[in-house]
Design a protein around this motif. Structure first.
Motif, short mmCIF file in Angstrom:
data_model
loop_
_atom_site.label_atom_id
_atom_site.label_comp_id
_atom_site.label_asym_id
_atom_site.label_seq_id
_atom_site.Cartn_x
_atom_site.Cartn_y
_atom_site.Cartn_z
N LEU A 308 42.80 46.81 37.87
CA LEU A 308 44.14 47.30 38.18
C LEU A 308 45.13 46.17 37.92
CD1 LEU A 308 45.99 49.53 39.32
CD2 LEU A 308 45.61 48.55 41.59
N ALA A 309 46.09 46.43 37.03
CA ALA A 309 47.06 45.40 36.66
C ALA A 309 48.47 45.85 37.00
CB ALA A 309 46.97 45.10 35.16
N ASP A 310 49.34 44.89 37.25
CA ASP A 310 50.76 45.16 37.47
C ASP A 310 51.40 45.34 36.09
OD1 ASP A 310 53.54 44.98 37.87
OD2 ASP A 310 53.28 43.74 39.65
N SER A 311 51.91 46.52 35.83
CA SER A 311 52.45 46.81 34.49
C SER A 311 53.68 45.97 34.16
CB SER A 311 52.80 48.31 34.38
OG SER A 311 53.78 48.66 35.34
N ARG A 312 54.35 45.45 35.18
CA ARG A 312 55.57 44.66 34.93
C ARG A 312 55.25 43.22 34.56
NH1 ARG A 312 58.15 45.60 40.61
NH2 ARG A 312 55.96 45.18 41.04
N THR A 313 54.21 42.65 35.20
CA THR A 313 53.91 41.23 35.00
C THR A 313 52.60 40.99 34.27
OG1 THR A 313 52.74 41.07 37.12
CG2 THR A 313 55.13 40.71 37.15
N GLY A 314 51.72 41.98 34.25
CA GLY A 314 50.40 41.80 33.66
C GLY A 314 49.41 41.16 34.61
N ASP A 315 49.84 40.84 35.84
CA ASP A 315 48.93 40.24 36.82
C ASP A 315 47.81 41.22 37.18
OD1 ASP A 315 50.45 37.99 36.88
OD2 ASP A 315 51.38 38.38 38.82
N ILE A 316 46.59 40.70 37.27
CA ILE A 316 45.46 41.51 37.70
C ILE A 316 45.47 41.56 39.23
CG2 ILE A 316 42.96 41.80 37.65
CD1 ILE A 316 44.32 42.10 34.95
N LEU A 317 45.70 42.76 39.77
CA LEU A 317 45.78 42.93 41.22
C LEU A 317 44.43 43.28 41.84
CD1 LEU A 317 49.12 44.93 41.47
CD2 LEU A 317 48.77 42.45 41.60
N GLY A 318 43.53 43.82 41.03
CA GLY A 318 42.21 44.19 41.51
C GLY A 318 41.24 44.20 40.35
N GLU A 319 40.02 43.72 40.58
CA GLU A 319 39.03 43.64 39.49
C GLU A 319 37.63 43.83 40.07
OE1 GLU A 319 37.36 40.19 36.52
OE2 GLU A 319 39.52 40.27 36.90
N VAL A 320 36.99 44.93 39.69
CA VAL A 320 35.65 45.24 40.16
C VAL A 320 34.71 45.25 38.96
CG1 VAL A 320 34.20 46.92 41.36
CG2 VAL A 320 36.60 46.62 42.04
N GLY A 321 33.80 44.27 38.92
CA GLY A 321 32.89 44.17 37.78
C GLY A 321 31.70 45.10 37.84
N SER A 322 31.35 45.52 39.06
CA SER A 322 30.25 46.48 39.24
C SER A 322 30.36 47.05 40.65
CB SER A 322 28.89 45.80 39.06
OG SER A 322 28.66 44.86 40.09
N SER A 323 29.62 48.10 40.92
CA SER A 323 29.72 48.73 42.23
C SER A 323 29.17 47.85 43.34
CB SER A 323 29.00 50.08 42.23
OG SER A 323 27.62 49.91 41.88
N SER A 324 28.21 46.98 43.02
CA SER A 324 27.66 46.05 44.00
C SER A 324 27.03 44.87 43.27
CB SER A 324 26.61 46.73 44.89
OG SER A 324 25.98 45.78 45.74
N PHE A 325 27.51 43.68 43.55
CA PHE A 325 27.04 42.49 42.86
C PHE A 325 25.55 42.25 43.08
CE2 PHE A 325 26.39 37.88 42.59
CZ PHE A 325 26.94 37.61 41.35
N THR A 326 25.04 42.63 44.25
CA THR A 326 23.65 42.35 44.60
C THR A 326 22.70 43.51 44.31
OG1 THR A 326 24.08 43.06 46.87
CG2 THR A 326 24.33 40.71 46.39
N ASP A 327 23.20 44.60 43.73
CA ASP A 327 22.35 45.76 43.45
C ASP A 327 21.62 45.55 42.12
OD1 ASP A 327 21.18 48.22 42.97
OD2 ASP A 327 22.89 49.38 43.69
#
Length: 438
Positions: A308-327
């Motif tokens: 999820l990025a801020d369309s005005r600034t390009g800042d990444i507000l949220g980043e999920v690489g997978s549903s669970s890192f330890t799964d």
């Protein structure tokens, strides 16, 4: 020999003895310095855009030990701690002679320890150099170390090291780790009850752990509250209200958000400086919850990634690489936001945007969603069905594949990739292969 001359000789001799004693103590101090590293070994931290803790990592020896500055802790807690543990902390030089004398007299009169005489400096000495037994020699060594510590550190530094190292049960060390584990928040703003509990726990951290011995923890907290009333730091009514609060009976996990982004940030971070991401903690929490729920619906061995990025600034507000890192069943350690793969339907808004820019279509332009052949490539929709004639708006909302390929064919794949290159996004294609519709 005149009396005046004898006095002068005696004074000079005394001064020499004091000087020799001082030199001797100075030499001993240099020969046997206290184990005071310049920087404590603490947990690595990753912060969000507002400075909130996104993720913490246990130390190599398995402890949650978060660096704690006085400015990160509620002032009321600091005042309560000093009043309860070492009320002359700001005035003495490591040892409170009055407190030691009182403790000795109480021990002699009662045959048991009624109150301790250890200052916060002495307690820090015990934390950095644990004693092997409770003996008079161990106490004398602790006193000597406290004096050495006071010669090397300021009062603020001593207090901050105590706040970082104080034991709180299990593998929790320091007031920040304890506050996050027991209250789910940083110790910047504590209730009276919470502050009193955090003051009480380090004396007997295992016996007073509220998640295992809630009644013992509550009794210890109430003892601190009573002492604060006696010291005129709390009113009786305020202390009574605080005593009505239940102590926490569970231990929470410390913040563990944005696993992939946090590991990536730590790899390039400066030692001792917590990296700060553009991610917003509340957004990250929401995205990770959505990813977990979506993965359950998708079934095993399938995962989810989101950005999820801020369309005005390009800042990444949220980043999920997978549903669970330890799964391991979903290969959760793979960051799907950075792994090379087909962008799929994420290209559709850009395709339609170029078509709008060139005046080829408008939002309500009708386009056909039906089987089509593009030089041998026959795209199909996800549900294997077709909608017939739909507006461009509907085609994008429904993420239909055939209309998107029709528009891309009109715009031209090369034009799309050229626009991406202008924005700094370079497509990775097989060797000697040009971009196409598929």
């Amino acid at each position: 020999m005149t009396r005046l001359r004898k006095l002068a000789i005696g004074t000079a001799g005394g001064a020499v003895l004091v000087a020799l004693g001082s030199v001797g103590l100075w030499q001993l101090d240099r020969a046997y310095p206290p184990p005071l590293p310049e920087k404590l070994t603490v947990s690595a931290e990753v912060l969000d855009r507002d400075g909130q803790l996104l993720r913490a990592f246990a130390t190599a020896d398995g402890y949650w030990r978060l660096a704690t500055g006085i400015d990160k802790v509620d002032k009321a807690f600091i005042d309560m701690l000093v009043a309860y543990e070492d009320k002359r902390f700001w005035d003495h030089s490591g040892v409170d002679v009055l407190a030691l004398g009182r403790a000795a007299l109480q021990f002699a009169g009662n045959g048991r320890i009624v109150s301790g005489g250890s200052t916060l400096s002495m307690q820090l000495a015990r934390l950095i150099e644990p004693r092997e037994s409770r003996s008079i020699w161990a106490k004398l060594r602790q006193i000597a170390r406290a004096v050495q510590i006071e010669r090397r550190l300021s009062k603020r530094e001593i207090l901050e090291r105590y706040l970082t190292l104080a034991p709180y049960g299990g593998n929790l060390e320091g007031v920040r780790a304890a506050s996050l584990a027991y209250f789910g928040k940083e110790p910047k703003r504590l209730t009276v009850s919470e502050a009193a509990l955090l003051v009480a726990l380090p004396q007997l951290p295992e016996k007073r752990r509220p998640d295992r011995n809630a009644k013992t923890a509550q009794t210890a907290r109430d003892r601190v509250l009573a002492r604060m009333v006696s010291a005129n730091m709390l009113g009786e009514r305020e202390a009574a209200r605080a005593a009505l609060e239940d102590v926490p009976t569970t231990r929470r996990d410390l913040p563990a958000l944005a696993a992939h982004a946090s590991f990536a940030a730590l790899r390039i971070a400066k030692p001792g400086v917590p990296p700060q991401l553009t991610i917003r903690k509340s957004v990250q929490q929401g995205l990770e919850a959505v990813a977990r729920e979506a993965a359950i619906r998708l079934g095993p061995k399938l995962s989810v990634a989101m950005v999820l990025a801020d369309s005005r600034t390009g800042d990444i507000l949220g980043e999920v690489g997978s549903s669970s890192f330890t799964d391991s069943g979903r290969s959760g350690w793979i960051d799907m936001t950075r792994t090379l793969r087909s962008p799929g339907s994420t290209l559709k808004p850009f395709i339609y945007g170029l078509a709008f820019e060139q005046g080829l279509v408008a939002q309500e332009t009708l386009i056909e969603d039906s089987p089509a052949d593009f030089g041998g490539y026959r795209p199909k929709n996800f549900d294997m069905g077709y909608q017939g004639d739909v507006s461009v708006r509907q085609a994008l909302q429904l993420s239909l594949n055939v209309p998107a390929v029709r528009i891309l064919d009109a715009v031209g794949p090369a034009r799309l990739t050229a626009r991406f290159r202008q924005a700094g996004a370079n497509a990775v294609l097989p060797p000697n292969e040009a971009p196409g519709l598929a």
